[in-house]
Design a protein around this motif. Sequence first.
Motif, short mmCIF file in Angstrom:
data_model
loop_
_atom_site.label_atom_id
_atom_site.label_comp_id
_atom_site.label_asym_id
_atom_site.label_seq_id
_atom_site.Cartn_x
_atom_site.Cartn_y
_atom_site.Cartn_z
N PHE A 210 -10.40 13.49 -19.65
CA PHE A 210 -10.64 12.91 -20.97
C PHE A 210 -12.02 13.26 -21.52
CE2 PHE A 210 -11.06 9.26 -23.96
CZ PHE A 210 -9.88 9.43 -24.65
N GLY A 211 -12.97 13.54 -20.60
CA GLY A 211 -14.32 13.90 -21.04
C GLY A 211 -15.32 12.78 -20.89
N ILE A 212 -15.15 11.95 -19.85
CA ILE A 212 -16.06 10.83 -19.61
C ILE A 212 -16.93 11.15 -18.40
CG2 ILE A 212 -16.22 8.39 -19.01
CD1 ILE A 212 -13.48 8.00 -20.33
N LYS A 213 -18.24 11.15 -18.61
CA LYS A 213 -19.15 11.43 -17.51
C LYS A 213 -19.27 10.23 -16.59
CE LYS A 213 -22.03 14.86 -19.89
NZ LYS A 213 -23.40 15.19 -20.35
N SER A 214 -19.58 10.52 -15.33
CA SER A 214 -19.81 9.47 -14.35
C SER A 214 -20.75 10.01 -13.29
CB SER A 214 -18.48 9.03 -13.71
OG SER A 214 -18.01 10.01 -12.81
N PRO A 215 -21.39 9.12 -12.51
CA PRO A 215 -22.30 9.61 -11.47
C PRO A 215 -21.62 10.57 -10.49
CG PRO A 215 -22.65 7.27 -11.83
CD PRO A 215 -21.44 7.65 -12.64
N ARG A 216 -20.40 10.25 -10.09
CA ARG A 216 -19.69 11.13 -9.16
C ARG A 216 -19.40 12.48 -9.79
NH1 ARG A 216 -13.82 9.83 -6.20
NH2 ARG A 216 -14.09 11.30 -4.46
N GLY A 217 -18.99 12.46 -11.06
CA GLY A 217 -18.71 13.71 -11.76
C GLY A 217 -19.94 14.57 -11.91
N THR A 218 -21.08 13.93 -12.19
CA THR A 218 -22.34 14.68 -12.30
C THR A 218 -22.68 15.34 -10.98
OG1 THR A 218 -23.13 13.15 -14.00
CG2 THR A 218 -24.79 14.49 -12.86
N ALA A 219 -22.52 14.59 -9.87
CA ALA A 219 -22.83 15.14 -8.55
C ALA A 219 -21.92 16.31 -8.21
CB ALA A 219 -22.70 14.05 -7.49
N MET A 220 -20.67 16.25 -8.68
CA MET A 220 -19.71 17.32 -8.39
C MET A 220 -19.77 18.45 -9.42
SD MET A 220 -16.34 15.11 -7.25
CE MET A 220 -15.36 16.61 -7.06
N LYS A 221 -20.64 18.30 -10.43
CA LYS A 221 -20.81 19.30 -11.48
C LYS A 221 -19.48 19.62 -12.18
CE LYS A 221 -24.78 21.38 -9.15
NZ LYS A 221 -25.38 22.60 -8.57
N VAL A 222 -18.76 18.54 -12.54
CA VAL A 222 -17.45 18.74 -13.18
C VAL A 222 -17.60 19.36 -14.57
CG1 VAL A 222 -16.37 16.87 -11.89
CG2 VAL A 222 -17.42 16.39 -14.12
N GLY A 223 -18.79 19.22 -15.17
CA GLY A 223 -19.00 19.81 -16.48
C GLY A 223 -18.85 21.31 -16.49
N ALA A 224 -19.07 21.93 -15.34
CA ALA A 224 -18.97 23.40 -15.23
C ALA A 224 -17.63 23.83 -14.63
CB ALA A 224 -20.12 23.93 -14.38
N SER A 225 -16.71 22.87 -14.47
CA SER A 225 -15.45 23.17 -13.80
C SER A 225 -14.44 23.86 -14.70
CB SER A 225 -14.83 21.87 -13.28
OG SER A 225 -14.47 21.02 -14.36
N GLY A 226 -14.65 23.78 -16.02
CA GLY A 226 -13.71 24.36 -16.96
C GLY A 226 -12.59 23.42 -17.36
N VAL A 227 -12.51 22.24 -16.72
CA VAL A 227 -11.43 21.30 -17.05
C VAL A 227 -11.98 19.99 -17.62
CG1 VAL A 227 -9.87 22.26 -15.31
CG2 VAL A 227 -11.40 20.37 -14.68
N PHE A 228 -13.29 19.83 -17.62
CA PHE A 228 -13.87 18.60 -18.18
C PHE A 228 -13.58 18.53 -19.68
CE2 PHE A 228 -17.42 16.18 -20.04
CZ PHE A 228 -17.29 15.00 -19.34
N GLU A 229 -13.03 17.41 -20.12
CA GLU A 229 -12.68 17.16 -21.52
C GLU A 229 -11.56 18.09 -22.00
OE1 GLU A 229 -15.25 15.83 -25.49
OE2 GLU A 229 -16.13 17.22 -24.05
N SER A 230 -10.77 18.60 -21.04
CA SER A 230 -9.69 19.52 -21.42
C SER A 230 -8.47 18.81 -21.98
CB SER A 230 -9.28 20.37 -20.21
OG SER A 230 -8.80 19.55 -19.16
N MET A 231 -8.41 17.48 -21.82
CA MET A 231 -7.22 16.74 -22.27
C MET A 231 -7.62 15.53 -23.11
SD MET A 231 -5.04 16.98 -18.69
CE MET A 231 -3.50 16.52 -19.44
N ASN A 232 -8.63 15.75 -23.98
CA ASN A 232 -9.13 14.63 -24.79
C ASN A 232 -8.23 14.30 -25.97
OD1 ASN A 232 -9.64 16.72 -26.54
ND2 ASN A 232 -11.87 16.60 -26.38
N VAL A 233 -7.13 15.01 -26.14
CA VAL A 233 -6.17 14.68 -27.20
C VAL A 233 -5.08 13.76 -26.69
CG1 VAL A 233 -6.56 16.81 -28.48
CG2 VAL A 233 -4.83 16.76 -26.67
N CYS A 234 -5.17 13.39 -25.41
CA CYS A 234 -4.15 12.52 -24.79
C CYS A 234 -4.63 11.07 -24.78
CB CYS A 234 -3.87 12.98 -23.36
SG CYS A 234 -3.35 14.70 -23.21
#
Length: 721
Positions: A681-705
Motif C-alpha cells: 500500500f505504501g506505508i513505511k514502518s521501522p521494519r520496512g526501513t530496516a529491510m530497505k523495502v523502498g528499493a524493492s520495486g514493490v513498495f506502494e505498488s498496490m496503492n489503488v487497492c
Amino acid sequence: MSDEFDFDIGSDDEAEMLAASVDVANGKRTHNNCDGTAASSNKRLRIENALNSTNSPNTVLANRVLKERFALSGFRLEQEAAITRVLDGGSAVVVFPTGGGKSLCYQVPAVCFRYQDQAAGLRVTQSSGVTLVISPLIALMKDQVDALLLRGIKAAVLNSSVSRDLYLATQEDLRNGKLDLLYCAPERLNSEGFIASLKDIPGGIRMLAVDEAHCISEWGHSFRPDYLKIARFAKEANVERVICLTATATEKVAEDIRNAFSIPEEGLFRTTMYRPNLRLLAEANPKGTDYKAKLVTHLQKYPGPTIVYVTLQKHTETLATDLVKRGFPARPYHAGMNTDLRSRTQDDFLDSKDMIVVATIAFGMGIDKPNIRNIVHFDIPDSIESYSQQIGRAGRDGKPSVCMFYLATKDFHLRNIFTYGARPSLRSLKLLMAELCSPAHRKLKVGETFTTSLYHLAKDVDINAIVLGIIFAQLELHFGLFRAAGTVYNTYKYATKDARHIQNDASPASRAIKRASVKAAKWTHVAVDQLSQSSGLDRADLVRTLNRWNENGAIELKCEGVQNIFRLQRPLPTTQKEISGIVKELDDSLSATEKLNIERTKSLIDLITAPACFSRALAAYFGETGSSAPVQCGHCTWCESHTQVVLPNEPPLPPDPVKVQKVLDAIPVRNDARFLAKVAFGIKSPRGTAMKVGASGVFESMNVCGFGDLLEVFGRACGEV
C-alpha cells in the motif's frame, strides 16, 4: 511517509536538568497544615460560598486586570462568566472556536490571584502560587510567554527548546514563588522530579490550565493518553482548580473532559462555532483535474494572507516552489524544517499582507494574525474537528474571508496511510509484551525501575514511535503495570575547552570521570552508567559534575541516547494467558481507534457532500441546537448554488494476483500479513526501513487497492486467514 503530528511529543529535556534541581523535591509547602485537611476544608468552604454568590466581586477584579494589565476594554461572550467562576474557586471547561479568546480565561485569573491574596490576607504576596499551563504546542507556549513578559507578567516555559541556564533560572523562580504562569508539555508530567518540584511550589498550584483539552477524550480527534495523566496529577498535587480549553469539542468530548476532572455541567462554557464572515466553499476534483491550476485561479481571485493546508511535509516544499514560479510569495512550513527557518517563516507571515504559507497542520496553532483572508484545504483534513479548527484561523478581524475545500478520492489514499499505518500488527504487540515481560524484568520488585529506549524498541518491534508512546501510556493507565518516571541519557561526550579547570577539580566524581574517560579525535567519551556501578558514586553526582564543567565553560558537553525510565506498580505478568489477554485488549483498542479515525474522515466528507448548509451542519455536529447558526447561512457552496458537491466515484481496484506475487517474491516475510499489506500500500514502518523495502520495486505498488483487501490476500499467503 513523513508524519503530520507536529506536536511536542518527546519527554522534553528534563533528564539531566532535573538532577541539578534535586533539592526542589526536598522543599516543604508552608501554606497547608501537615495533613492538608483543615486547609482543604477551609478552601472548599470559601469556594462554595463564592460560587453561591450571584454578584461576585471577582468579576470587578477581572475587568480591572483586563484593562490595566492586558490593555483590553472588555470581555467577549462567555469569557467573563468563565473567568469569574474560576476566580470564585470553581473549575471550568471552555469551548470557544479558534480565535475566541480562550487564553485570557487562564491568563487573567493567573494575574488576579495575587490581588485576591492581598485583599484577603490569605497568603504573602511573594507566595501566591502558580498557574500551570499544559500545552502540546511549543510555538504557542513561547509566543504567549513573550507577550506576557512584555506586559510585566512573570511567566516561563519549560520544553525542549529551553537552554539549561534558563531551565535553572525558571526552577529558581518556582522555588521562590516568583512565577505567575508556567507553561509545559503534558509529557513533562512523566518526570518524577518535575512533579515533585511542582508539588512543593510556595503557594501551591492555584490553577491548572489544560490547553487542547479535547486530547483527554478518546472520542476527540487527537486523543493522547498522556493527557489522561493530567487528571491524576491534579489530584496528587492538590491543585485548587482546573480550567480545560479547546476549540473543538462535541457534546461527548466535553462530557469526557468534565468527567476527568469532576467538573459539573454548570462549569461548561461554550460559544457558537458559527462565523458569519467566513465563506465556506468546496469543489470536487475528479481524476485528471489540474489541481494546481485551480489553486492558482483561486489565489488570483482571492488575494491576501493565505494558508494552504496539505498532508505531507514534502508536498509543502513542492507546491510552494510551484506557486513561487507562478509569481506568488509562497513559503513552505512543516515540522521537519530547521527551527530558525520555521520561526522566520512564521514571523514574516505575521508581518505580511500577501504571503502564502503552504503548510502541514504544524502551522497556525496559536498564531495571532487577524487578517488571514484565505484557508485552502488542498488535501482532505482528517476530521470535522480539524477542518473547523483550521478554517477558524481565517478572518479573525471580522472581515470577509474565504475557506476552500478541494475534495478528491486521491486524498483518501494519503489519509489511509496515516490511519492504517498507525495500527501495529499482532506480531508487533506480542514482540513488545515479550520484551517488557522479559525474565530480567520479571525479577524486578514493585517500586524498582527499568529503562528502555523507545526509539530502539520501536525499531525492534516494528511500531512507530508515536503509537508506541500511546501503548506505553495505556499499559500505565489502563493496566497499571508501571509508571513513567522520567528520562536519562545513556551517552555523554565532551570536548575540552579549559583543561586546567578540569585538572583543578578534585571532587570524587571529577577524579572518577577523568580516570574512566576515553579520548577520541575530538570527543572524550564517558560511560556514565558503567562508571556509577564500578565506582559506587551516584549517577546524578557524575552527571552534575559534567554539567558544572559545561556551565563553567571548561567543556562542550553533548548528551545523546534518551532512555525512558519506568517504575513498576505491580508485578509483571508471568503467564502466557495473562500476556495474551493484554495483547488482545491492546489490539482491540487499536482496532477501535482505526475504525473511529476512518469514520471521522467519512463524517467530514458526508458533511461537505450533503444537500445542506455547511455552517448549520458544523454547528449541529458540535451540539449547537439553538438559533446561534441560521438554517441557511447564505455564504457556503450549498446556500449559494443549492448544488451538491459530489465525491468522484473512483472505487479501489481489486488486488492484482501478479502484483501480489511480486510482493511475496521481493519480501521474504510470512509471519505478518499487515506488514506485507503496508509494503504494497505504501506505508513505511521501522521494519520496512530496516529491510530497505523502498528499493524493492514493490513498495506502494498496490496503492489503488483497498487496504482491507490487501490484508485478506496477504493473510492467506501467511496462513492467517
